[in-house]
Design a protein around this motif. Structure first.
Motif, PDB file in Angstrom:
ATOM      1  N   TYR A  70     -38.554  30.766 -35.053  1.00  0.00           N
ATOM      2  CA  TYR A  70     -39.271  30.926 -36.312  1.00  0.00           C
ATOM      3  C   TYR A  70     -38.305  31.132 -37.482  1.00  0.00           C
ATOM      4  N   GLY A  71     -37.175  31.756 -37.233  1.00  0.00           N
ATOM      5  CA  GLY A  71     -36.184  31.947 -38.284  1.00  0.00           C
ATOM      6  C   GLY A  71     -35.633  30.629 -38.793  1.00  0.00           C
ATOM      7  N   PHE A  72     -35.210  29.759 -37.865  1.00  0.00           N
ATOM      8  CA  PHE A  72     -34.684  28.457 -38.271  1.00  0.00           C
ATOM      9  C   PHE A  72     -35.770  27.573 -38.886  1.00  0.00           C
ATOM     10  N   LEU A  73     -37.003  27.697 -38.382  1.00  0.00           N
ATOM     11  CA  LEU A  73     -38.119  26.963 -38.980  1.00  0.00           C
ATOM     12  C   LEU A  73     -38.336  27.388 -40.427  1.00  0.00           C
ATOM     13  N   THR A  74     -38.241  28.681 -40.667  1.00  0.00           N
ATOM     14  CA  THR A  74     -38.441  29.210 -42.021  1.00  0.00           C
ATOM     15  C   THR A  74     -37.389  28.676 -42.981  1.00  0.00           C
ATOM     16  N   TYR A  75     -36.116  28.740 -42.568  1.00  0.00           N
ATOM     17  CA  TYR A  75     -35.040  28.235 -43.418  1.00  0.00           C
ATOM     18  C   TYR A  75     -35.175  26.732 -43.661  1.00  0.00           C
ATOM     19  N   THR A  76     -35.583  25.999 -42.632  1.00  0.00           N
ATOM     20  CA  THR A  76     -35.781  24.557 -42.788  1.00  0.00           C
ATOM     21  C   THR A  76     -36.900  24.270 -43.785  1.00  0.00           C
ATOM     22  N   PHE A  77     -37.990  25.010 -43.668  1.00  0.00           N
ATOM     23  CA  PHE A  77     -39.143  24.811 -44.547  1.00  0.00           C
ATOM     24  C   PHE A  77     -38.796  25.139 -45.997  1.00  0.00           C
ATOM     25  N   VAL A  78     -38.103  26.253 -46.214  1.00  0.00           N
ATOM     26  CA  VAL A  78     -37.709  26.639 -47.570  1.00  0.00           C
ATOM     27  C   VAL A  78     -36.746  25.608 -48.161  1.00  0.00           C
ATOM     28  N   GLY A  79     -35.774  25.175 -47.353  1.00  0.00           N
ATOM     29  CA  GLY A  79     -34.838  24.154 -47.819  1.00  0.00           C
ATOM     30  C   GLY A  79     -35.532  22.859 -48.157  1.00  0.00           C
ATOM     31  N   TRP A  80     -36.517  22.488 -47.361  1.00  0.00           N
ATOM     32  CA  TRP A  80     -37.282  21.261 -47.603  1.00  0.00           C
ATOM     33  C   TRP A  80     -38.030  21.344 -48.933  1.00  0.00           C
ATOM     34  N   LEU A  81     -38.706  22.479 -49.164  1.00  0.00           N
ATOM     35  CA  LEU A  81     -39.454  22.651 -50.411  1.00  0.00           C
ATOM     36  C   LEU A  81     -38.530  22.552 -51.624  1.00  0.00           C
ATOM     37  N   LEU A  82     -37.354  23.168 -51.528  1.00  0.00           N
ATOM     38  CA  LEU A  82     -36.411  23.117 -52.645  1.00  0.00           C
ATOM     39  C   LEU A  82     -35.912  21.693 -52.895  1.00  0.00           C
ATOM     40  N   LEU A  83     -35.602  20.979 -51.817  1.00  0.00           N
ATOM     41  CA  LEU A  83     -35.091  19.615 -51.975  1.00  0.00           C
ATOM     42  C   LEU A  83     -36.167  18.647 -52.454  1.00  0.00           C
ATOM     43  N   CYS A  84     -37.428  19.043 -52.334  1.00  0.00           N
ATOM     44  CA  CYS A  84     -38.513  18.192 -52.827  1.00  0.00           C
ATOM     45  C   CYS A  84     -38.709  18.318 -54.338  1.00  0.00           C
ATOM     46  N   LEU A  85     -38.139  19.343 -54.951  1.00  0.00           N
ATOM     47  CA  LEU A  85     -38.314  19.557 -56.386  1.00  0.00           C
ATOM     48  C   LEU A  85     -37.551  18.491 -57.181  1.00  0.00           C
ATOM     49  N   PRO A  86     -38.217  17.787 -58.094  1.00  0.00           N
ATOM     50  CA  PRO A  86     -37.568  16.718 -58.872  1.00  0.00           C
ATOM     51  C   PRO A  86     -36.374  17.200 -59.688  1.00  0.00           C
ATOM     52  N   VAL A  87     -36.350  18.506 -60.040  1.00  0.00           N
ATOM     53  CA  VAL A  87     -35.263  19.026 -60.853  1.00  0.00           C
ATOM     54  C   VAL A  87     -33.915  18.931 -60.141  1.00  0.00           C
ATOM     55  N   PHE A  88     -33.940  18.771 -58.798  1.00  0.00           N
ATOM     56  CA  PHE A  88     -32.700  18.677 -58.021  1.00  0.00           C
ATOM     57  C   PHE A  88     -32.339  17.233 -57.666  1.00  0.00           C
ATOM     58  N   HIS A  89     -33.065  16.268 -58.235  1.00  0.00           N
ATOM     59  CA  HIS A  89     -32.872  14.862 -57.865  1.00  0.00           C
ATOM     60  C   HIS A  89     -32.114  14.086 -58.941  1.00  0.00           C
ATOM     61  N   LYS A  90     -31.330  13.116 -58.482  1.00  0.00           N
ATOM     62  CA  LYS A  90     -30.781  12.092 -59.374  1.00  0.00           C
ATOM     63  C   LYS A  90     -31.710  10.894 -59.408  1.00  0.00           C
ATOM     64  N   GLN A  91     -32.334  10.629 -58.261  1.00  0.00           N
ATOM     65  CA  GLN A  91     -33.277   9.532 -58.146  1.00  0.00           C
ATOM     66  C   GLN A  91     -34.408   9.956 -57.209  1.00  0.00           C
ATOM     67  N   THR A  92     -35.498   9.242 -57.265  1.00  0.00           N
ATOM     68  CA  THR A  92     -36.677   9.608 -56.478  1.00  0.00           C
ATOM     69  C   THR A  92     -36.386   9.545 -54.990  1.00  0.00           C
ATOM     70  N   VAL A  93     -36.875  10.543 -54.253  1.00  0.00           N
ATOM     71  CA  VAL A  93     -36.711  10.593 -52.806  1.00  0.00           C
ATOM     72  C   VAL A  93     -38.009  11.073 -52.196  1.00  0.00           C
ATOM     73  N   SER A  94     -38.386  10.511 -51.060  1.00  0.00           N
ATOM     74  CA  SER A  94     -39.649  10.870 -50.418  1.00  0.00           C
ATOM     75  C   SER A  94     -39.564  12.251 -49.790  1.00  0.00           C
ATOM     76  N   ALA A  95     -40.724  12.861 -49.579  1.00  0.00           N
ATOM     77  CA  ALA A  95     -40.787  14.180 -48.948  1.00  0.00           C
ATOM     78  C   ALA A  95     -40.255  14.123 -47.515  1.00  0.00           C
ATOM     79  N   LEU A  96     -40.510  13.016 -46.816  1.00  0.00           N
ATOM     80  CA  LEU A  96     -40.033  12.880 -45.441  1.00  0.00           C
ATOM     81  C   LEU A  96     -38.515  12.825 -45.391  1.00  0.00           C
ATOM     82  N   ASP A  97     -37.906  12.103 -46.329  1.00  0.00           N
ATOM     83  CA  ASP A  97     -36.440  12.038 -46.366  1.00  0.00           C
ATOM     84  C   ASP A  97     -35.833  13.395 -46.707  1.00  0.00           C
ATOM     85  N   SER A  98     -36.484  14.148 -47.596  1.00  0.00           N
ATOM     86  CA  SER A  98     -36.000  15.488 -47.920  1.00  0.00           C
ATOM     87  C   SER A  98     -36.114  16.416 -46.711  1.00  0.00           C
TER      88      SER A  98
END
Length: 445
Positions: free
Chosen positions: A23-51
């Motif tokens: 559950y610990g690693f799942l939590t970190y993965t989920f939080v990291g995924w949510l952050l990488l999905c934010l457009p403010v961190f993108h140079k170009q569009t990326v899908s949620a699955l790729d993030s």
């Protein structure tokens, strides 16, 4: 808020150590995924699955990517990726436990139980001293690595501003054997750069040898112990043999390194090192490897490096235990001996279980990808072995996987970082052990 924390604390205590890690690693993965999905961190569009793929690959320190990290994410996004593979490299429990130790003199019983599962340590190792050595060693090695990288990149003509960030990023990535880089060709453009090849090799070996070895050698130098443990001896011997074997095979039979002339030996060693330590960088295109050498690399990735380090794979200690079982069986010995000492039954039990679980995951994931993807079987097998071993090497098919194929690799990478045995225990283990009162099965083996 205190009520919520109390309920969360009770939930944690109700879980097994393996479930807490899951559950610990799942939590970190989920939080990291949510952050990488934010457009403010993108140079170009990326899908949620790729993030999600990138976040899982980072927390598992694998390095397989479906999109270019440098071209897709801006500096803040790249920093999040680096933070994820730093946490994944030394373990999220190491961070939280070290913070607790800095505030108090001891760890709770719950922390000690989870840490004992996260780090398989020989007898006589104290978890408090072990954690301190992990953090201190990591900071020292990554700092030295960044300084060396900066000098090497400046000498290679990289601009000072990018060289600074690239040095820090690649130092952390190499030590954590994460395989994430800011160059789309990995380190192929530096195939003839002895300095950069050497920096990566030293960092990867320091991380993959394992924190057991670091603590053991530190204790010996400080005279806390009179001799190094058998585990450390086995790790050094087995990694040395694997590196020699891999280098010799690539040097002798791989056509793609033949044109490198005086750098042929260095390139051969680097590819063997990157497979064994699971660091995942390459200086020669892996997709150009011959079938025979691909099989050698698959075997090296399957084994991996050492326990309680930053690398993945089945582990060299598991391989040596399996070899010891086979050798003592054909010599008709009643006990399993290695280096003249008896290997405990529990270690043999774990080794055979890990071997079978790794083989099962590779078989099932290869079968699933063979059903959903249109790639040759050798490339699919290479991809799944790289994912379960958290290596990050690829023949070039990762970005062309279907959505279902990406989900399979995401799952395999996560299981590879958590450990197949830990994952199995977290999902299937009973809360109470089976007693010896059950009838024995009448099986011939």
């Amino acid at each position: 808020m205190p009520v919520f924390l109390q309920k969360y604390r009770r939930f944690q205590l109700s879980l097994s150590p393996q479930q807490n890690l899951l559950y610990g690693f799942l939590t970190y993965t989920f939080v990291g995924w949510l952050l990488l999905c934010l457009p403010v961190f993108h140079k170009q569009t990326v899908s949620a699955l790729d993030s999600l793929f990138i976040a899982t690959s980072a927390i598992s320190t694998t390095g397989l990517v479906t999109v270019s990290v440098f071209d897709t994410y801006n500096w803040f996004g790249q920093f999040i990726v680096m933070l994820l593979f730093q946490i994944g490299g030394i373990g999220y429990m190491t961070f939280t436990s070290f913070i607790l130790l800095s505030k108090s003199s001891k760890l709770t019983h719950w922390h000690q139980r989870v840490l004992n599962v996260a780090f398989t340590m020989p007898k006589g190792f104290h978890i408090k001293d072990f954690l301190k050595s992990v953090i201190i060693f990591t900071v020292i090695i990554e700092t030295i690595g960044a300084l060396c990288f900066y000098i090497a990149f400046i000498r290679s003509g990289v601009s000072p501003s990018f060289a600074l960030w690239s040095s820090i990023y690649h130092s952390v990535s190499a030590f954590c054997t994460a395989g994430f880089g800011l160059y789309n060709d990995s380190f192929e453009q530096f195939a003839d750069n002895t300095f950069i090849n050497g920096i990566i090799s030293v960092l990867a070996l320091c991380g993959s040898l394992g924190f057991i070895v670091v603590t053991d050698i530190t204790n010996r130098i400080s005279r806390r112990t009179k001799k190094i443990t058998d585990t450390t001896k086995i790790i050094f011997v087995s990694i040395g043999i694997l590196l020699l074997f891999g280098t010799a095979m690539i040097y002798s039979f791989e056509p793609s390194v033949q044109h490198l002339g005086s750098h042929k030996l260095m390139a051969s060693f680097f590819q063997a090192m990157t497979s064994t330590t699971t660091v995942g960088f390459n200086t020669v295109p892996v997709g150009d490897f011959s079938l025979g050498v691909l099989l050698v690399v698959i075997a090296l990735m399957y084994v991996g490096a050492s326990p309680s380090g930053t690398s993945g794979g089945m582990k060299t200690t598991t391989l040596t235990a399996l070899i010891a079982i086979m050798w003592n069986r054909i010599r008709n010995n009643k006990q399993v001996l290695f280096f003249g000492k008896v290997i405990p039954f529990e270690r043999l039990y774990v080794a055979t279980s890990v071997f079978m679980l790794y083989a099962s995951v590779i078989f099932v994931s290869t079968f699933l990808l063979a059903m959903t993807e249109c790639f040759p079987l050798n490339k699919i097998l290479f991809e799944t072995t790289s994912a379960i071993g958290t290596v990050g090497l690829s023949t070039g098919i990762t970005g062309d996987l279907t959505p279902w194929g990406k989900l399979v690799i995401i799952f395999v990478m996560f299981v590879g970082r958590l450990g197949v045995l830990t994952f199995g225990l977290a999902i299937l283990a009973k809360r109470t052990q089976i007693t010896a009162t059950t009838d024995e099965a009448d099986l011939a083996v």
